[in-house]
Write a protein that holds these residues in place. Structure first.
Motif, PDB file in Angstrom:
ATOM      1  N   ALA A 184      17.677  -2.275  12.504  1.00  0.00           N
ATOM      2  CA  ALA A 184      16.627  -1.753  11.622  1.00  0.00           C
ATOM      3  C   ALA A 184      15.468  -2.743  11.526  1.00  0.00           C
ATOM      4  O   ALA A 184      15.677  -3.948  11.373  1.00  0.00           O
ATOM      5  N   GLU A 185      14.256  -2.219  11.592  1.00  0.00           N
ATOM      6  CA  GLU A 185      13.082  -3.079  11.666  1.00  0.00           C
ATOM      7  C   GLU A 185      12.515  -3.466  10.307  1.00  0.00           C
ATOM      8  O   GLU A 185      11.733  -4.425  10.207  1.00  0.00           O
ATOM      9  N   ASP A 186      12.847  -2.702   9.248  1.00  0.00           N
ATOM     10  CA  ASP A 186      12.326  -3.040   7.927  1.00  0.00           C
ATOM     11  C   ASP A 186      13.313  -2.548   6.864  1.00  0.00           C
ATOM     12  O   ASP A 186      14.335  -1.933   7.178  1.00  0.00           O
ATOM     13  N   ASP A 187      12.992  -2.825   5.609  1.00  0.00           N
ATOM     14  CA  ASP A 187      13.908  -2.478   4.517  1.00  0.00           C
ATOM     15  C   ASP A 187      14.129  -0.979   4.404  1.00  0.00           C
ATOM     16  O   ASP A 187      15.253  -0.525   4.144  1.00  0.00           O
ATOM     17  N   ALA A 188      13.065  -0.191   4.587  1.00  0.00           N
ATOM     18  CA  ALA A 188      13.201   1.261   4.479  1.00  0.00           C
ATOM     19  C   ALA A 188      14.153   1.801   5.538  1.00  0.00           C
ATOM     20  O   ALA A 188      15.031   2.627   5.250  1.00  0.00           O
ATOM     21  N   ALA A 189      14.003   1.315   6.765  1.00  0.00           N
ATOM     22  CA  ALA A 189      14.898   1.748   7.842  1.00  0.00           C
ATOM     23  C   ALA A 189      16.322   1.286   7.575  1.00  0.00           C
ATOM     24  O   ALA A 189      17.291   2.002   7.847  1.00  0.00           O
ATOM     25  N   ARG A 190      16.450   0.090   7.017  1.00  0.00           N
ATOM     26  CA  ARG A 190      17.779  -0.454   6.728  1.00  0.00           C
ATOM     27  C   ARG A 190      18.501   0.389   5.666  1.00  0.00           C
ATOM     28  O   ARG A 190      19.697   0.639   5.763  1.00  0.00           O
TER      29      ARG A 190
END
Length: 257
Positions: A184-190
Motif C-alpha cells: 500500500a502506497e499511503d494510509d488510505a490504501a493501507r
C-alpha cells in the motif's frame, strides 16, 4: 427452577408506562427516543452474551431482564407514537415462529440441516415481500458489528453459489491481502487493504466452521488474562520495564496456563 410468584410481563409494561408519563414519570426516561435507547439495547445484548460466556446463570437472569426492559421501552415509545404496542410485538414474533417452523406446526418433517435451509428460505421470502430490494444481501443490518456483518454477507453470497469450494481459497486470499497491505502506497490504501485482510480472515474462519466473533472474543479474553498476569508478576514496575523483560513475562504467563 421456575418462580411461580414472579410478576407477569404486564407489570413491567405498567412500570415503563409510569416511567414515561410526562407528568409524574422519570425525567430521563421521558426524554429518550428510539435513537438514544438503541445503544443501550445493543449493550444489553452483549452483556447477555458475556454472562453466557462466563456460564454465570445468576448474571444471565439479570441481563435477560435488562434486555427485556429494552424491548418494553421501545414498544412503549412506539405505542405513544401510535405505531404498535408490546402486544403487537409478541403477536408478530409468535406468528413468525409458527410460520418459520412448518416442520413443527405443519405437516412437514425435517432434520436439523433441512430446518436451517427451510428457515433461510422462508426468511428470504419474507424479505422480498417486505422490501423492493431484491439483492441476496438485502436486510443484513448495517448496525451489526463489522466482523459479524462480514460473516453474514459472506453466507448470503454463498447461498447464491458465489463462494470458495473449500478453505484453500480464503487461505490464499489472506496471503494475497497481506502482500497488498505491505504494498500500500499511503494510509488510505493501507486502511482499504487491512479491511480486505480482515474480510478474508472471516471468510477463512467460516470455511473452517469457526465463528469468527466467538474466536476473537476468546482471543481477547486470552490476551487480557495473560497481560494481567504479566502485570501481577512484574508489580508496579511493569510499565518501566524494557520490552525484552515484558516479552519474558509474556512467555511465562503463557506457559503458566
Amino acid at each position: 427452577m421456575t418462580d411461580k410468584t414472579a410478576p407477569p410481563l404486564g407489570d413491567l409494561v405498567a412500570i415503563m408506562a409510569r416511567l414515561r408519563d410526562p407528568q409524574g414519570g422519570c425525567p430521563w426516561d421521558v426524554q429518550q427516543d428510539f435513537a438514544s435507547i438503541a445503544p443501550y439495547t445493543i449493550e444489553e445484548a452483549y452483556e447477555v452474551a458475556d454472562a453466557i460466556a462466563r456460564d454465570d446463570m445468576a448474571a444471565l437472569k439479570d441481563e435477560l431482564g435488562d434486555l427485556l426492559l429494552q424491548v418494553v421501552f421501545h414498544a412503549r415509545m412506539a405505542e405513544e407514537a401510535g405505531q404498535f404496542a408490546i402486544a403487537d410485538v409478541i403477536a408478530a414474533i409468535c406468528a413468525k415462529m409458527v410460520r418459520r417452523h412448518p416442520h413443527v406446526f405443519g405437516e412437514r418433517t425435517a432434520d436439523a440441516a433441512a430446518v436451517r435451509d427451510s428457515w433461510e428460505t422462508i426468511k428470504a421470502g419474507e424479505r422480498r415481500a417486505a422490501s423492493d430490494d431484491a439483492s441476496a444481501l438485502a436486510g443484513v443490518a448495517l448496525a451489526l458489528p463489522a466482523l459479524l456483518r462480514a460473516e453474514k454477507l459472506q453466507k448470503r453470497a454463498a447461498r447464491t453459489g458465489f463462494d470458495w469450494p473449500d478453505a484453500d481459497g480464503p487461505h490464499a486470499k489472506i496471503l494475497e491481502e497481506l502482500r497488498e497491505v505491505d504494498a500500500a502506497e499511503d494510509d488510505a490504501a493501507r486502511v482499504d487493504e487491512v479491511g480486505d485482510l480482515l474480510f478474508a480472515a472471516v471468510n477463512f474462519a467460516r470455511h473452517l466452521n469457526i465463528d469468527p466473533e466467538a474466536a476473537l472474543r476468546r482471543a481477547n479474553a486470552k490476551f487480557e488474562r495473560r497481560f494481567r498476569a504479566m502485570e501481577v508478576n512484574a508489580g508496579q514496575a511493569f510499565s518501566a520495564l524494557p520490552l525484552e523483560d515484558k516479552e519474558r513475562l509474556w512467555v511465562a504467563a503463557k506457559a503458566a496456563e
